[in-house]
Design a protein around this motif. Sequence first.
Motif, short mmCIF file in Angstrom:
data_model
loop_
_atom_site.label_atom_id
_atom_site.label_comp_id
_atom_site.label_asym_id
_atom_site.label_seq_id
_atom_site.Cartn_x
_atom_site.Cartn_y
_atom_site.Cartn_z
N ASP A 431 -1.25 -13.13 -2.95
CA ASP A 431 -2.25 -13.95 -3.70
C ASP A 431 -3.72 -13.62 -3.50
N ILE A 432 -3.75 -13.18 -2.25
CA ILE A 432 -4.99 -13.34 -1.68
C ILE A 432 -5.59 -11.69 -1.16
N MET A 433 -5.05 -11.40 0.00
CA MET A 433 -5.33 -10.17 0.67
C MET A 433 -4.94 -8.91 -0.25
N GLY A 434 -3.83 -8.79 -0.83
CA GLY A 434 -3.43 -7.66 -1.71
C GLY A 434 -4.28 -7.47 -2.90
N PRO A 435 -4.11 -8.48 -3.63
CA PRO A 435 -5.00 -8.09 -5.04
C PRO A 435 -6.62 -7.95 -4.92
N MET A 436 -7.07 -8.90 -3.77
CA MET A 436 -8.56 -9.03 -3.64
C MET A 436 -9.13 -8.02 -2.70
N CYS A 437 -8.29 -7.53 -1.78
CA CYS A 437 -8.72 -6.41 -0.82
C CYS A 437 -7.91 -5.12 -0.75
N PHE A 438 -6.65 -5.41 -0.32
CA PHE A 438 -6.06 -4.05 0.03
C PHE A 438 -5.95 -3.06 -1.29
N ASP A 439 -5.72 -3.69 -2.51
CA ASP A 439 -5.63 -2.76 -3.59
C ASP A 439 -6.97 -2.07 -4.08
N PHE A 440 -7.95 -2.51 -3.51
CA PHE A 440 -9.37 -2.17 -3.70
C PHE A 440 -9.68 -1.12 -2.57
N GLY A 441 -8.64 -0.94 -1.65
CA GLY A 441 -9.02 -0.16 -0.37
C GLY A 441 -9.60 -1.02 0.78
N PHE A 442 -10.07 -1.98 0.37
CA PHE A 442 -10.64 -2.85 1.90
C PHE A 442 -9.86 -3.12 3.02
N GLY A 443 -10.03 -3.08 4.01
CA GLY A 443 -9.03 -3.40 5.06
C GLY A 443 -9.84 -3.31 6.49
N PRO A 444 -9.09 -3.65 7.42
CA PRO A 444 -9.68 -4.15 8.66
C PRO A 444 -10.30 -2.79 9.77
N LYS A 480 -18.17 -5.81 -5.43
CA LYS A 480 -19.37 -6.50 -4.90
C LYS A 480 -19.12 -7.75 -3.96
N MET A 481 -18.36 -8.61 -4.32
CA MET A 481 -17.84 -9.80 -3.65
C MET A 481 -17.30 -9.42 -2.13
N GLN A 482 -16.53 -8.59 -2.11
CA GLN A 482 -15.95 -8.05 -0.98
C GLN A 482 -17.07 -7.39 0.08
N ALA A 509 -13.80 -2.73 4.86
CA ALA A 509 -14.63 -1.75 4.04
C ALA A 509 -13.45 -0.93 3.53
N ASP A 510 -13.88 -0.07 2.30
CA ASP A 510 -12.67 0.49 1.63
C ASP A 510 -13.06 2.19 2.14
N ALA A 511 -12.46 3.08 1.33
CA ALA A 511 -12.52 4.48 1.89
C ALA A 511 -14.07 4.94 2.21
N GLU A 512 -14.69 4.68 1.13
CA GLU A 512 -16.09 5.13 0.88
C GLU A 512 -16.89 4.44 2.04
N GLY A 513 -16.68 3.16 2.41
CA GLY A 513 -17.52 2.54 3.43
C GLY A 513 -17.08 2.82 4.84
N ARG A 514 -15.59 3.14 5.04
CA ARG A 514 -15.39 3.38 6.26
C ARG A 514 -15.91 4.80 6.52
N ILE A 515 -15.85 5.85 5.75
CA ILE A 515 -16.28 7.13 5.89
C ILE A 515 -17.80 7.07 6.18
N ALA A 516 -18.58 6.27 5.44
CA ALA A 516 -20.04 6.36 5.58
C ALA A 516 -20.38 5.77 6.88
N ASP A 539 -6.56 -2.13 12.49
CA ASP A 539 -5.41 -2.94 12.65
C ASP A 539 -4.37 -2.22 11.74
N HIS A 540 -2.99 -2.33 12.03
CA HIS A 540 -2.13 -1.68 11.11
C HIS A 540 -1.94 -2.63 9.83
N HIS A 541 -2.27 -3.57 10.07
CA HIS A 541 -2.19 -4.70 8.90
C HIS A 541 -3.40 -4.20 7.78
N ASP A 542 -2.99 -3.28 7.03
CA ASP A 542 -4.01 -2.67 6.12
C ASP A 542 -3.36 -2.01 4.86
N VAL A 543 -4.37 -1.47 4.07
CA VAL A 543 -3.77 -0.96 2.72
C VAL A 543 -2.77 -0.05 2.67
#
Length: 673
Positions: A431-444, A480-482, A509-516, A539-543
């Motif tokens: 409900d939470i991390m998948g659709p709101m974070c991982f699917d957008f590339g946001f991870g630890p 934007k929220m993340q 952060a997503d791919a763009e954020g992590r690389i930057a 963390d392995h707990h990621d996208v």
Amino acid sequence: MSTSEFKRLIAEGIPDELPVLKPYDYNINHAPKRKDILNSTEKKLAVKNALRYFPIKFHPVLAKEFAIELATYGRIYMYRFRPDYVIKARHIDDFPHQTRSAAAIMLMISNNLDNSVAQHPHELITYGGNGAVFQNWAQYRLTMKYLSEMSDEQTLVMYSGHPLGLFPSHRDAPRLVVTNGMVVPNYSSQDNWEKFNALGVSQYGQMTAGSYMYIGPQGIVHGTTITLLNAGRMISRTGEGLRGKLFVSSGLGGMSGAQPKAAGIAGIISVVAEVNPRAIHTRHSQGWVDEVFSDLDKLIKRVIQAKSTREVVSIAYEGNIVDVWERLADENIKVDLGSDQTSLHNPWSGGYYPAGLSFEESNILMSEDPDKFKQAVQKSLIRQVQAINRHTTNGMYFFDYGNAFLLEASRAGADVMGSDGEFRYPSYVQDIMGPMCFDFGFGPFRWVCCSNDSSDLETTDKIASETLEKLMKKSPDQIKMQMADNIKWIKEAGRNKLVVGSQARILYADAEGRIAIADAFNNAVRKGKISAPVVIGRDHHDVSGTDSPYRETSNIYDGSKYTADMSVQNVIGDSFRGATWVSLHNGGGVGWGEVINGGFGMLLDGTSETQNKLISMLHWDVNNGIARRSWARNKEAIFTLKREMERTPGLKVTVPYIADDKIIEEAFTPSGK
Ligand SMILES: NC(=O)c1ccc[n+]([C@@H]2O[C@H](COP(=O)([O-])OP(=O)(O)OC[C@H]3O[C@@H](n4cnc5c(N)ncnc54)[C@H](O)[C@@H]3O)[C@@H](O)[C@H]2O)c1
């Protein structure tokens, strides 16, 4: 001890003389005695296996000693070989080395075994009850020795804590390749783990324990804060926020101990039950828990008071979570958010303490009568679910916290199944991390300053927040929220004093954020704005890092959630795109046989060679998972992938055509009807 003596001891490996046998230290939190799983022939094999690390002259003494350790603790830890120096993160150059990549790995290993970081440091367990860095102290000593000797033309190979050896490779290869708990799939039951681990041939590496990427509870404070904030958004239908609402859960251990701190940061009242007084003491003395109660009447009074004044307070209850759930339901106290963080990935050897038994009684029963203990756990889970169901009927939102709670509760026969044959409650990823974070590339995404200097960490915090603020100006509304949550987090991180052990930081952060961010760090190292290299990892707990059907990939609905191609591909892809080390694990979070996960570490040393590697590797490390999530028809991932393809030449991913359900229905309707 002087640095040169420390270096000498690391380079020594297994000493020529037997070290003095150390007394068992009762001031340290020890792993519970493990199940007596080996038959008498296998016990001899376990001792014979252990002796492989030592010259023949030691065997008469050690054979007896190891047989006693096996009988007493269920495992051979080789306590005698625990070093006398303090194990902790130090400046990268304090570790003896031929290449700084190896020294960085030593720093990360040392942090995972630090007494103030690890859950059972003498048993080489970092977190989660059984998340091991090594199986025994001989493996630790040999690994550190190999790392101190290795060049940039060699790769160290680790089999479940066992250093197989240094193999010739090349500069661009990973310096270290780790596998933990990998077995032929049919031999991946809980008892197989107990057996292989007791024989000394396999280990449970959890996620960041056996991959040397643990950064103390900070990582999980961040993840839990993000989870509670996003869960809060779901239940605040009128946008009223979390103030005055109540969150109830259990566990104040390695990861679960982050719950009260995160609840405080998110602004919700929390009650967390914990049966182990030591675990409560640690979190209370750290200031992560505000108040402790061992009397249920007093607890209830305090909760009612906090709710009426809308005071944000974190409360620990010393006792069993089942008693808390039942009492809160009897008192008709509205709980808004509920979860559970007992270690149910490890249900029969200390991960879950059943109601009706004291902490000490449970510890005895689990090793003396495992069958009776198992029945007690299952009975307790049934009671726990009955009480939770009363609360959800009363409007509580309950989520599984990736600890195999629903899985084990269902196996125990508890009432957790819905009419559709699925669990009646979602996992926090579904409900939470998948659709709101991982699917957008946001991870630890995380980093560690190898100078071990807090002022470097401050500099990196500033660089990271400036980088994200710049990116956010051009971010699409969907993310934007993340971005805003993580900018706020990083700005407050220093003030929240979250560092335990190495000078480390985490954000999503997503791919763009992590690389930057990584690129900006690498530049800062080159220019001397940061005084020593920086390790990045996650963390392995990621996208993309983890295939786990009831957790990281629980929001995959195309039937592929039981496959593990993504996590395996992820590690392979990272390894040839420039990772300094990679790891692939069976188990982690939800239990052995239930998940495959992988991760990486990369040393940012300020060179242009590293700049190319970080861009190539981080891009793959996130977008592999986005591509898979998109193929599974997750709309947030399809959006992210299309955006990525627009800006990345050379990226061509197969995008799904989405069939209309009506056409499918018609295909199965006999013609004429
Ligand atoms: N925090 C997260 O974001 C996160 C994410 C994924 C998975 N998990 C899972 O959460 C679980 C907990 O992780 P951990 O590192 O804290 O493990 P841990 O073993 O260090 O802590 C669990 C704690 O629960 C306590 N406990 C067990 N049974 C209890 C009971 N009936 N009542 C009250 N307390 C009880 C134990 O004494 C222990 O201190 C693991 O299964 C982990 O995989 C956590």
